[in-house]
Enzyme design. Structure first.
Site, mmCIF file in Angstrom:
data_model
loop_
_atom_site.group_PDB
_atom_site.id
_atom_site.type_symbol
_atom_site.label_atom_id
_atom_site.label_comp_id
_atom_site.label_asym_id
_atom_site.label_seq_id
_atom_site.Cartn_x
_atom_site.Cartn_y
_atom_site.Cartn_z
ATOM 1 N N HIS A 107 0.847 -1.294 -0.118
ATOM 2 C CA HIS A 107 -0.083 0.092 0.026
ATOM 3 C C HIS A 107 0.883 1.168 0.030
ATOM 4 O O HIS A 107 0.252 2.524 0.154
ATOM 5 C CB HIS A 107 -1.035 0.084 1.230
ATOM 6 N N LEU A 199 -5.835 -10.061 17.323
ATOM 7 C CA LEU A 199 -6.215 -9.678 18.574
ATOM 8 C C LEU A 199 -7.534 -10.408 18.628
ATOM 9 O O LEU A 199 -8.231 -11.061 19.689
ATOM 10 C CB LEU A 199 -6.511 -8.292 18.903
HETATM 11 N N1 APR Z 1 -2.059 -7.204 18.059
HETATM 12 C C1 APR Z 1 -2.667 -7.687 16.991
HETATM 13 N N2 APR Z 1 -3.784 -7.537 16.291
HETATM 14 C C2 APR Z 1 -4.248 -6.079 16.841
HETATM 15 C C3 APR Z 1 -3.659 -5.465 17.882
HETATM 16 C C4 APR Z 1 -2.609 -6.094 18.463
HETATM 17 N N3 APR Z 1 -1.987 -5.306 19.441
HETATM 18 N N4 APR Z 1 -4.463 -4.313 17.836
HETATM 19 C C5 APR Z 1 -5.286 -4.399 16.917
HETATM 20 N N5 APR Z 1 -5.276 -5.656 16.034
HETATM 21 C C6 APR Z 1 -5.968 -6.220 14.946
HETATM 22 C C7 APR Z 1 -7.603 -5.609 15.042
HETATM 23 O O1 APR Z 1 -8.325 -6.636 16.013
HETATM 24 C C8 APR Z 1 -7.977 -5.525 13.555
HETATM 25 O O2 APR Z 1 -8.348 -6.992 12.858
HETATM 26 O O3 APR Z 1 -5.448 -5.356 13.789
HETATM 27 C C9 APR Z 1 -6.554 -5.335 12.940
HETATM 28 C C10 APR Z 1 -6.354 -3.840 12.361
HETATM 29 O O4 APR Z 1 -7.318 -3.740 11.287
HETATM 30 P P1 APR Z 1 -7.673 -2.581 10.330
HETATM 31 O O5 APR Z 1 -7.519 -1.274 11.251
HETATM 32 O O6 APR Z 1 -8.461 -2.416 9.532
HETATM 33 O O7 APR Z 1 -5.968 -2.145 9.746
HETATM 34 P P2 APR Z 1 -5.741 -3.092 8.467
HETATM 35 O O8 APR Z 1 -6.458 -4.705 8.217
HETATM 36 O O9 APR Z 1 -4.180 -3.017 8.190
HETATM 37 O O10 APR Z 1 -6.308 -2.144 6.896
HETATM 38 C C11 APR Z 1 -6.203 -2.500 5.787
HETATM 39 O O11 APR Z 1 -7.035 -0.542 5.154
HETATM 40 O O12 APR Z 1 -7.632 1.860 5.061
HETATM 41 C C12 APR Z 1 -6.577 0.959 4.691
HETATM 42 O O13 APR Z 1 -4.563 1.140 3.362
HETATM 43 C C13 APR Z 1 -5.143 0.947 4.885
HETATM 44 O O14 APR Z 1 -3.614 -0.873 4.851
HETATM 45 C C14 APR Z 1 -4.466 -0.384 5.413
HETATM 46 C C15 APR Z 1 -5.821 -1.429 5.081
#
Ligand code: APR
Length: 228
Positions: A107, A199
């Protein structure tokens, strides 16, 4: 023979380093509209607003340090060599600062800009203004971020790696943004074992063989050390 492992990380791996996730409580997209800062249309309509948003994120990054999960993946890379590929959806540099050498930022990368004329990418640490120009060809530039509606980077390389891996693990991602959300089903259909470390773990996900629930800093080092 050593197994081939592909790992995909998301915002959850950087959460314990103090970086906001996107969709969690108090997540990034609760504070900003995607349409204002993360689409090609936003960049056309109000480029300064978009650049300022990424300037703000870039400026804050040095305050955050890689955590035990980033470091564990760097050690895994050292141990597995070319049998290991790390793909991240994150635009932060915590994998690199944690010691990872080869990271596919599908990304984009907050620490780079890209010129709008020829696509030249270059390292950038400061504040991008409307006057910032490409050091190679002098063209206007933009953050090296893949906006919604744009094609993620390294897709061919990623597809090849997923097709040929023995295990695919996804860590700290909500698995809702495609194409990354489809990697697990693709890897599974090519014969890989699929592991989720998060998580909150998915319930009855038909593509995930093993779920390991917990904070990234707790579960990733244990899982990585035990990986053979
Ligand atoms: N340890 C493990 N997992 C965790 C923790 C932690 N300490 N804290 C949060 N999480 C998990 C949450 O439960 C959730 O499933 O991380 C995940 C984060 O999800 P998102 O906020 O949706 O992030 P992501 O999946 O990386 O988003 C994908 O969306 O907006 C776009 O381009 C952006 O790359 C990003 C993409």
């Amino acid at each position: 023979m050593r197994k081939r492992l592909v790992v995909l990380t998301g915002a959850g791996i950087s959460a314990e380093s103090g970086l906001r996730t996107f969709r969690g409580n108090d997540g990034m997209w609760e504070h900003e509209n995607i349409e204002d800062v993360c689409t090609p249309d936003a960049l056309r309509r109000d480029p300064k607003r978009v650049k300022d948003f990424y300037n703000f994120l870039r400026k804050g990054l040095p305050e955050h340090q890689p955590n035990a999960a980033h470091i564990a993946l760097a050690k895994l890379e050292e141990r597995l060599g070319d049998k290991f590929l790390l793909i991240t959806q994150n635009v932060d540099d915590l994998h690199e600062r944690g010691g990872s050498k080869n990271v596919l930022h599908m990304h984009g990368d907050l620490m780079k800009l890209r010129c709008t004329h020829a696509g030249h990418e270059f390292e950038f640490r400061g504040e991008e203004t409307m006057d910032t120009r490409c050091p190679i060809c002098g063209s206007p530039v933009r953050p090296d971020i893949v906006f919604f509606g744009e094609v993620p980077l390294y897709m061919e390389e990623i597809q090849d790696a997923l097709r040929n891996c023995d295990e695919f693990a996804y860590i700290g991602t909500s698995s809702v943004v495609y194409p990354a959300a489809g990697f697990k089903s693709f890897a599974k259909s090519c014969g890989a074992k699929v592991t989720c470390l998060n998580l909150e773990v998915p319930e009855n996900d038909p593509y995930t063989d093993v779920v390991i629930e917990g904070k990234a800093t707790e579960v990733v080092p244990k899982w990585a050390e035990a990986f053979e």
